[in-house]
Motif scaffolding. Structure first.
Motif, PDB file in Angstrom:
ATOM      1  N   SER A  13      -6.587   8.850  -4.061  1.00  0.00           N
ATOM      2  CA  SER A  13      -6.320   7.863  -3.013  1.00  0.00           C
ATOM      3  C   SER A  13      -7.550   7.016  -2.696  1.00  0.00           C
ATOM      4  O   SER A  13      -7.466   5.786  -2.611  1.00  0.00           O
ATOM      5  N   SER A  63      -7.997   3.088  -3.606  1.00  0.00           N
ATOM      6  CA  SER A  63      -8.287   2.189  -2.481  1.00  0.00           C
ATOM      7  C   SER A  63      -9.567   1.406  -2.730  1.00  0.00           C
ATOM      8  O   SER A  63      -9.631   0.197  -2.476  1.00  0.00           O
ATOM      9  N   TYR A  64     -10.577   2.078  -3.227  1.00  0.00           N
ATOM     10  CA  TYR A  64     -11.846   1.413  -3.508  1.00  0.00           C
ATOM     11  C   TYR A  64     -11.678   0.352  -4.592  1.00  0.00           C
ATOM     12  O   TYR A  64     -12.121  -0.778  -4.445  1.00  0.00           O
ATOM     13  N   PHE A 101      -9.219  -2.597  -3.257  1.00  0.00           N
ATOM     14  CA  PHE A 101      -9.568  -3.362  -2.058  1.00  0.00           C
ATOM     15  C   PHE A 101     -11.048  -3.703  -1.931  1.00  0.00           C
ATOM     16  O   PHE A 101     -11.428  -4.395  -0.998  1.00  0.00           O
ATOM     17  N   GLY A 161       0.815  -1.211   0.000  1.00  0.00           N
ATOM     18  CA  GLY A 161       0.000   0.000   0.000  1.00  0.00           C
ATOM     19  C   GLY A 161       0.848   1.261   0.000  1.00  0.00           C
ATOM     20  O   GLY A 161       0.517   2.252  -0.648  1.00  0.00           O
TER      21      GLY A 161
END
Length: 122
Positions: free
Chosen positions: A112, A116-117, A120, A73
């Motif tokens: 960001s 991230s969506y 993950f 990450g």
């Protein structure tokens, strides 16, 4: 990683290490100029503090897996930070510092959260 899994000492160490890095970068910038201070401001203090203090939050078996996840990450986050710094440099000179910083940080948040969506949530 849920906040409930974080130890108090881990949280305090993250706070102290991250804060110390900000103070050090500020002092270096004041002494040596903004360009040199910027190099030290890019020090990944939050990442390193999180990595170092994971030992307080996880046992030996979980530690390696969580460290790998955090590192993966962080690589993505550092790439986004490079883009944010470039955007801030351009936008602050072309639109003024207030609007430039607002737009670049807003862009950082948008990118960001989107990454991230996508990474993950699927």
């Amino acid at each position: 990683m849920a906040l409930a899994h974080l130890s108090l000492i881990g949280i305090l160490l993250r706070f102290l290490l991250g804060g110390a890095a900000v103070v050090a970068a500020s002092l270096i910038a004041k002494r040596a100029g903004g360009a040199v201070g910027g190099i030290f401001a890019a020090f990944p203090a939050v990442f390193l503090a999180a990595l170092l203090t994971m030992r307080f939050d996880y046992g030996a078996r979980e530690l390696v897996a969580h460290s790998i996840d955090l590192s993966q990450g962080a690589l993505i986050g550092m790439a986004i930070n490079v883009a944010c710094a470039a955007a801030a440099g351009y936008l602050c000179t072309s639109r003024g510092w207030k609007k430039g910083l607002t737009l670049s940080v807003g862009g950082w948040l948008l990118v960001s959260f989107t990454i991230s969506y996508v990474l993950f949530s699927l």
